[in-house]
Design an enzyme around this catalytic site. Sequence first.
Site, PDB file in Angstrom:
ATOM      1  N   LYS A 142      39.629  37.868  35.287  1.00  9.31           N
ATOM      2  CA  LYS A 142      38.945  39.155  35.160  1.00  9.31           C
ATOM      3  C   LYS A 142      37.580  38.988  34.502  1.00  9.31           C
ATOM      4  O   LYS A 142      36.625  39.655  34.870  1.00  9.31           O
ATOM      5  CB  LYS A 142      39.798  40.147  34.368  1.00  9.31           C
ATOM      6  CG  LYS A 142      41.002  40.646  35.137  1.00  9.31           C
ATOM      7  CD  LYS A 142      41.686  41.779  34.401  1.00  9.31           C
ATOM      8  CE  LYS A 142      42.913  42.266  35.162  1.00  9.31           C
ATOM      9  NZ  LYS A 142      43.653  43.288  34.409  1.00  9.31           N
ATOM     10  N   LYS A 225      47.998  39.083  48.454  1.00 12.88           N
ATOM     11  CA  LYS A 225      48.895  40.150  48.005  1.00 12.88           C
ATOM     12  C   LYS A 225      48.270  41.502  48.301  1.00 12.88           C
ATOM     13  O   LYS A 225      47.057  41.652  48.214  1.00 12.88           O
ATOM     14  CB  LYS A 225      49.094  40.036  46.485  1.00 12.88           C
ATOM     15  CG  LYS A 225      50.400  39.392  46.088  1.00 12.88           C
ATOM     16  CD  LYS A 225      50.509  39.242  44.580  1.00 12.88           C
ATOM     17  CE  LYS A 225      50.681  40.565  43.845  1.00 12.88           C
ATOM     18  NZ  LYS A 225      50.888  40.379  42.383  1.00 12.88           N
ATOM     19  N   LYS A 228      44.897  47.011  45.458  1.00 12.88           N
ATOM     20  CA  LYS A 228      43.944  48.115  45.553  1.00 12.88           C
ATOM     21  C   LYS A 228      42.513  47.596  45.657  1.00 12.88           C
ATOM     22  O   LYS A 228      41.627  48.294  46.132  1.00 12.88           O
ATOM     23  CB  LYS A 228      44.085  49.036  44.350  1.00 12.88           C
ATOM     24  CG  LYS A 228      43.832  48.266  43.061  1.00 12.88           C
ATOM     25  CD  LYS A 228      43.922  49.108  41.827  1.00 12.88           C
ATOM     26  CE  LYS A 228      43.452  48.331  40.608  1.00 12.88           C
ATOM     27  NZ  LYS A 228      44.338  47.249  40.179  1.00 12.88           N
TER      28      LYS A 228
END
Length: 363
Positions: A142, A225, A228
């Site tokens: 991140k 995967k 969103k």
Amino acid sequence: MTETTTRRTSPADVLARDTAPTAHLAGAGTRHRVLSGMQPSADSLHLGNYLGALVNWVKVQDDFDAYFFIPDLHAITVPQDPESMVRRTRVAAAQYIAAGIDPERSTLFVQSQVPEHAQLAWVLMCMTGMGEAQRMTQFKDKAAKQGAEAAGVGLFAYPMLMAADILLYQPHGVPVGDDQRQHVELTRDLAQRFNARYGETFVVPEGFYPVNGARVYDLQNPLAKMSKSAASPNGLVNILDAPKVIAKRIKSAVTDDGTEVRFDREAKPGVSNLLSIYAAVTERSVAELEEAYVGRMYGHLKVDLAEAVVERLAPIRERALELMDDPAELDRLLARGAAKAREVASPVLADVYAKVGFLPPAR
Ligand code: TRP
């Protein structure tokens, strides 16, 4: 550092034991606890959240004293628009309930409404090494996305907040996805460290990981995967999408070369993804489905799957939208959940504060 123990991966395994080694800490005679949460970072949960986590949570309620919460404090570790936060927090709660989380049986709450989470997180941060936190792969990923210097300190502190979320409730199990494994391990390390330094305080929790992975992949890119943050929304099925949209997304899912409907992640990632979604929504086995599609084409599979997914999701969507129509009632429900959560969290925090050497609460 991490004590090696046999990993029990299913709630049933844990139940099979007479007593957990730390049962005395959770109070004699109480059902074993579990706790989990999912970030409110989109306007709808997607099929991967639903099949990978939520379905499991709903089941776990039968056998455990379950705590489910919406980690809004975690959500602001990356920039969020305040109005979206409010909406997404409520919509997440509505979807949990619509999917079958029963706020009467389980405790459902919003993290920021239980101040003990942030309070315990601070203590745990003071017990975590910089190096230890820097090794968290989710942090590294991140932070890289934000640009190393731009990443907030909150992103760095995220795992210790998560450890606080868990340890405050003394759960035996934490049903989460595989991607949270490292955070659960850190939580266990911190619990053991605290216990060693200040005396037995925390139950050392176990991760309950999906056994054969009801893992859902992107419909357009079945190697990734379902997420969103995918490049295109066409690969996503959202719980709150209209049935027509859901059907269309499934019917336009990418498939593979060949014609045979057969599960093979390597050679046929697209068809395999459709088969495992189908198995999960209908609770049939993949083998049984392969059998049923012998001699039939991808198109047949897609049409049937679209129908099955719509049938499964439509009532959840309707119920969630109904709940969203009355935000005041939803807020009341969450306030009750937060009060129930605090009954458990607050004595645990008080115990921690006293052990660390803070003065008794000012009154
Ligand atoms: N980190 C989890 C996620 O990415 C959310 C979360 C926060 C959580 N605190 C938790 C999950 C405590 C289980 C237990 O979705």
